[in-house]
Design an enzyme around this catalytic site. Structure first.
Site, short mmCIF file in Angstrom:
data_model
loop_
_atom_site.label_atom_id
_atom_site.label_comp_id
_atom_site.label_asym_id
_atom_site.label_seq_id
_atom_site.Cartn_x
_atom_site.Cartn_y
_atom_site.Cartn_z
N LYS A 129 18.26 43.95 57.88
CA LYS A 129 17.75 42.70 58.44
C LYS A 129 18.85 41.65 58.38
O LYS A 129 19.26 41.23 57.30
CB LYS A 129 16.51 42.22 57.69
CG LYS A 129 15.92 40.94 58.31
CD LYS A 129 14.56 40.59 57.74
CE LYS A 129 14.66 39.97 56.37
NZ LYS A 129 13.36 39.44 55.90
N ALA A 145 13.90 45.62 66.13
CA ALA A 145 12.98 44.48 66.20
C ALA A 145 13.80 43.20 66.19
O ALA A 145 14.95 43.17 65.74
CB ALA A 145 11.99 44.48 65.03
N TYR A 157 14.42 34.21 63.83
CA TYR A 157 15.45 33.92 62.85
C TYR A 157 16.25 35.14 62.40
O TYR A 157 17.16 35.02 61.59
CB TYR A 157 14.82 33.23 61.62
CG TYR A 157 14.13 31.95 61.99
CD1 TYR A 157 14.87 30.82 62.29
CD2 TYR A 157 12.74 31.88 62.06
CE1 TYR A 157 14.24 29.63 62.64
CE2 TYR A 157 12.11 30.70 62.41
CZ TYR A 157 12.86 29.58 62.70
OH TYR A 157 12.24 28.41 63.06
N GLY A 182 13.25 38.70 65.84
CA GLY A 182 12.42 37.53 65.64
C GLY A 182 13.24 36.28 65.91
O GLY A 182 14.41 36.35 66.29
N ASP A 202 1.90 37.07 51.75
CA ASP A 202 1.91 37.29 53.20
C ASP A 202 1.53 38.74 53.51
O ASP A 202 2.15 39.39 54.35
CB ASP A 202 3.28 36.96 53.78
CG ASP A 202 3.25 36.74 55.29
OD1 ASP A 202 2.14 36.52 55.83
OD2 ASP A 202 4.31 36.79 55.93
#
Length: 546
Positions: free
Chosen positions: A313, A293, A297, A295, A407
């Site tokens: 990550k 994946a 950032y 994104g 979140d």
């Protein structure tokens, strides 16, 4: 561990596709709108339209903005496009931004979805400007989907006719802002409007390809039709925020250039510790494999650490700033102490630049969001209840340890190879302070509790509201308020009691649980311990083996 979808952050707005990516139909429609706006401006003899390069500048304006801008703008209000051009030009000067424009508008009553088209046309035309002193309509039309979705909300159904009947009689104003586009900018703007007692009735948010914002709000709550007083009040509120130290100073920084890119990034990120834990990983033992994946950032990779399969990550070095480092530090600080079968297991982190990463167990089946919306799968009731119970147990554990996730959504729920679901992504989680309430917004508008959207003090019950939206997703396989922009959904949740429509065949007790969890009053929402008990009772009734 998940990478956030930036298009669904609380600062969510439309992003422009490159010409090669743009939908051909949208491109043709944009070209048609451009041509009609150009013709109207030239026929009306606007001074700008007589300039030699005006046609090119107007086309550049439409190309700076997403196709949705052209699709939504009313060509009858071609002069508003000139206003948007002017504001974006002024916003390029740091000394003048944020820039804004205010005008009084006439809002037509909404027409129900099953109205006769001829009646609808007559009603709309009767509210168009027809003489001196008659106000113009807003630049953008109201979303036709907004009314359709609110019909699924009991809260709205009872008062809808009253709201619609009074909308056209109250003073309404359209406020258009332009400034540097920043994360959470929309939250800052809505908070600013709230400080003046303004209620947002419509909102349209756009980003340009070169990093500027154009945000248009239709509001009521200002007692006078004239605009000078409102314009002065907005100017004073912005100045007040600029002059105040502390947290509000931080808020106004969203109107300015991001200076963090010019700041030195420390060689090592300090994480608070009590001296009893050791989580700094040996990078030499980390083997990086396939990227799974990506994104804005960070990137998420599959890999191994000391022969264990892991998820890694990484923060992108060229995008690192102090705000990202703060969230990185917060995530490590919280995850290092979390141990529960329904919470993704933290294994370690590298806090030494340039390799900044968090390592967790690898969840083989990915996120619930991907399962529902990308793989187009669905849950039967028995499996749905098990997933809901897994999430409730994980959240109950977090709340017992005074951690508010902030979140909670299906993108942050991961499934392992055995079907066990775990809560993930603590980048914006917080340890609840002793008073039991917190302020400042975060999260994602489609899942966000009304008190968080309104920047009111909130507590762990905000997570319960988000859990209800997650449960609705599990039931339907749909994205919440799919036909509204995130900001329009937020306005509906706060001001109209908007909730997703519960399917008719939903188990009565599941329906009751949903309605309790997304209650407007946080005090009326159950604790996760209660939710667990309710789910277990339902599972017994439908013969689900826990």
């Amino acid at each position: 561990m998940t990478i956030k979808d930036e298009s669904e952050s609380c600062g969510s707005r439309a992003v422009v596709a490159s010409p090669s990516q743009e939908n051909p139909r949208h491109y043709r429609m944009k070209l048609d709108v451009y041509s009609e706006v150009l013709q109207r401006l030239q026929e009306s003899n606007y001074e700008e339209a007589t300039l030699p390069d005006f046609e090119d500048q107007l086309w550049l304006h439409f190309n700076r903005l997403p196709a949705r801008y052209a699709l939504d703008v009313k060509v009858e209000r071609a002069e508003d496009v000139l206003t948007h051009q002017r504001l974006l030009k002024l916003a390029a000067d740091p000394a003048t931004r944020p820039v804004f424009e205010v005008r009084s508008v006439q809002v037509s009553p909404r027409i129900s979805a099953d109205s006769d088209p001829a009646v609808e046309e007559d009603a709309q035309s009767s509210h168009q400007p027809s003489g001196p002193g008659v106000l113009a309509p807003p630049t953008f039309g109201s979303s036709p989907n907004f009314e359709a979705i609110t019909q699924g909300s009991k809260i709205v159904e009872d008062v809808d006719s009253v709201v619609n009947a009074t909308l056209s009689t109250r003073p309404m104003h359209e406020i258009t802002f332009s400034t540097i586009d920043k994360p959470k900018l929309l939250s800052q703007l809505t908070s600013l409007l709230g400080e003046l007692g303004l209620n947002i009735q419509e909102a349209h948010a756009f980003s340009t390809v070169d990093g500027f914002s154009l945000d248009v709000f239709v509001v009521d709550g200002w007692s006078q039709e004239e605009t000078d007083g409102l314009r002065d009040a907005l100017s004073k509120e912005i100045l007040k925020l600029k002059d105040q130290p502390g947290s509000k100073q931080k808020s106004i920084s969203f109107f300015e250039h991001d200076k963090s890119s010019n700041e030195l990034i420390p060689a090592c990120i300090e994480i608070p510790t009590d001296g009893t834990d050791e989580w700094e990983i040996d990078v030499t033992q980390l083997k990086i494999e396939k990227k799974v994946a990506s994104g804005s950032y960070g990137d998420l990779h599959r890999g191994t650490y000391c022969s264990q399969e892991v998820a890694i990550k990484f923060l992108k070095p060229d995008r690192v700033n102090n705000e990202m480092l703060r969230e990185f530090s917060q995530e490590v600080f919280i995850m290092r102490k979390v141990r529960h079968k329904n919470v993704v297991q933290f294994l370690g982190a590298c806090t030494r630049s340039p390799t900044l990463c968090i390592v967790t167990e690898f969840m083989a089946r990915g996120s619930i969001y991907d399962f529902l919306h990308k793989q187009k799968c669905a849950f039967k009731l028995q499996t749905l209840l098990k997933v809901a119970l897994d999430v409730a147990k994980g959240m109950s554990y977090l709340h017992q340890n005074n951690i508010i996730h902030r979140d909670l959504k299906t993108a942050n729920l991961l499934m392992d190879e055995h079907g066990l679901v775990k809560v993930a992504d603590f980048g914006v989680a917080r340890v609840q302070i002793e008073s039991g309430v917190m302020t400042a917004e975060t999260g994602t508008y489609r899942w966000m509790a009304p008190e968080v959207i309104e920047h009111k003090p909130y507590n762990h019950k905000a997570d319960v509201f988000s859990y209800a939206i997650v449960l609705w997703e599990l039931l339907t396989g749909d994205i919440p308020y799919a036909f509204l922009t995130p900001l329009q959904a937020a306005v509906g949740v706060v001001q109209k009691g908007l909730r997703p429509k519960i399917p008719k065949k939903t188990h009565p007790k599941v329906k009751g649980l949903l309605e309790r969890c997304w209650h407007q009053d946080p005090e009326q929402r159950p604790l996760f311990e209660e939710i667990i008990e309710m789910l277990q009772q339902i599972m017994k009734e439908v013969n689900v083996v826990v």
